[in-house]
Design an enzyme around this catalytic site. Structure first.
Site, PDB file in Angstrom:
ATOM      1  N   SER A 121       0.856  -1.071   0.127  1.00  0.00           N
ATOM      2  CA  SER A 121       0.029  -0.054  -0.084  1.00  0.00           C
ATOM      3  C   SER A 121       0.761   1.391  -0.055  1.00  0.00           C
ATOM      4  CB  SER A 121      -0.907  -0.107   1.221  1.00  0.00           C
ATOM      5  OG  SER A 121      -1.533  -1.300   1.317  1.00  0.00           O
ATOM      6  N   HIS A 142      -1.006  -2.879  -7.102  1.00  0.00           N
ATOM      7  CA  HIS A 142      -1.847  -2.520  -5.920  1.00  0.00           C
ATOM      8  C   HIS A 142      -3.309  -2.852  -6.212  1.00  0.00           C
ATOM      9  CE1 HIS A 142      -3.100   0.471  -2.461  1.00  0.00           C
ATOM     10  NE2 HIS A 142      -2.799  -0.763  -1.860  1.00  0.00           N
ATOM     11  N   GLU A 154      -3.711  -0.071  -8.946  1.00  0.00           N
ATOM     12  CA  GLU A 154      -2.400   0.794  -9.228  1.00  0.00           C
ATOM     13  C   GLU A 154      -1.490   0.209  -9.593  1.00  0.00           C
ATOM     14  OE1 GLU A 154      -2.880   4.611  -6.161  1.00  0.00           O
ATOM     15  OE2 GLU A 154      -2.284   2.697  -5.252  1.00  0.00           O
ATOM     16  N   ASN A 193      -3.590   6.113  -1.544  1.00  0.00           N
ATOM     17  CA  ASN A 193      -3.148   6.524  -0.101  1.00  0.00           C
ATOM     18  C   ASN A 193      -2.520   7.690   0.141  1.00  0.00           C
ATOM     19  OD1 ASN A 193      -4.163   4.097   1.272  1.00  0.00           O
ATOM     20  ND2 ASN A 193      -2.608   2.813   0.223  1.00  0.00           N
TER      21      ASN A 193
END
Length: 288
Positions: A121, A142, A154, A193
């Site tokens: 992450s 991701h 991602e 994130n």
């Protein structure tokens, strides 16, 4: 580009199970690996339960469910991944653990065209690629939780990731798995994130300072901003330990205070109050 038919997934937790499920539903052979056979089998049980639920909801048919389950094997032996076309690491969000795992994968995955991917992450992919002898074949991939429901993946190439590797995994995620993909630079937190974690941490600080209750903060964002879920229930869903770990990685990268996990979050993690997976976080899930 060589097609991807055999996927290894390392880590049979929540994310690993979700990745295993979507790959199996796409007709791929998946080898799910964890540190013990029992944990790997528990992961398979979780996938089986999720597939049964999908069938009951009409998302898949009984033959599709049976075919997906038949395509999954479990193991505690990393060498079983030697011939995989793609290995996706979905282990605990800890840089030392991940780098040690990539060192091992570099030795045991002997398929010369294999791609080694991380579902991290927040950890820069370059750090994981640096411990292998094939940095051009290492990439970030991701997924988001819950993996079968969330459409985004991602794709994070490092400075050493080859263009062919990037294109191969992006085509895999988009065409084989049916996901929406974006490509982001190799910076801690990537896109989602880097935006999400400061928001979640701000909500935790509000609880810690007594600005409002967790329930009222979440209601403010669902009823006032039309968010599908409040920040504190979302943090509980992600796992408070994971939120804290991502915050630490972002703070290490940028040294900006908005990324630093607040004391309340640290105390909750130290006390084992991790959210849904422990049954208690900002909300109680014992009876859920």
């Amino acid at each position: 580009m060589t097609s991807i038919k055999h996927v290894g997934v390392v880590g049979a937790g929540q994310m690993g199970r979700g990745i295993t499920e979507v790959c199996a539903r796409a007709g791929l052979h998946v080898t799910l690996c964890d540190v013990t056979e029992d944990r790997a089998r528990a992961g398979l049980t979780g996938v089986a339960d999720a597939l049964l639920k999908a069938e009951k909801h009409g998302a898949i048919g009984p033959e599709d469910r049976a075919h997906a389950l038949a395509g999954i094997s479990v193991t505690a032996d990393l060498s079983r991944l030697s011939g995989a076309d793609l290995v996706i690491e979905a282990a605990v969000e800890d840089e030392r653990a991940k780098t040690e795992l990539f060192q091992q994968l570099d030795k045991v995955v002997t398929n010369p065209s294999a791609v080694l991917a991380s579902n991290t992450s927040s950890i820069p992919i370059a750090r994981l690629a640096a411990v292998t002898g094939r940095p051009q074949a290492v990439v970030g991939l991701h997924f988001f939780n819950p993996v079968p429901a969330m459409p985004l993946v991602e794709v994070i190439p490092s400075m050493h990731t080859s263009r062919a590797t990037e294109q191969r995994v992006r085509a895999f995620a988009a065409e084989t798995l049916g996901k929406k993909t974006i490509v982001t630079q190799d910076r801690a937190g990537f896109v989602v994130n880097s935006l999400l974690i400061p928001y979640l941490l701000a909500a935790v600080r509000m609880v810690g300072s007594g600005t409002a209750t967790a329930e009222d903060i979440d209601t403010a964002m669902t009823a006032g901003c039309a968010h599908p879920m409040g920040p504190l229930r979302l943090a509980d869903l992600i796992g408070l330990d994971t939120v804290a770990a991502i915050g630490e990685a972002l703070y290490e990268e940028y040294r900006e205070q908005l990324y630093a996990p607040p004391p309340l979050l640290r105390r909750m993690v130290e006390s084992g109050l991790l959210g849904r997976k422990s049954g208690q976080g900002f909300f109680n899930y014992q009876a859920a």
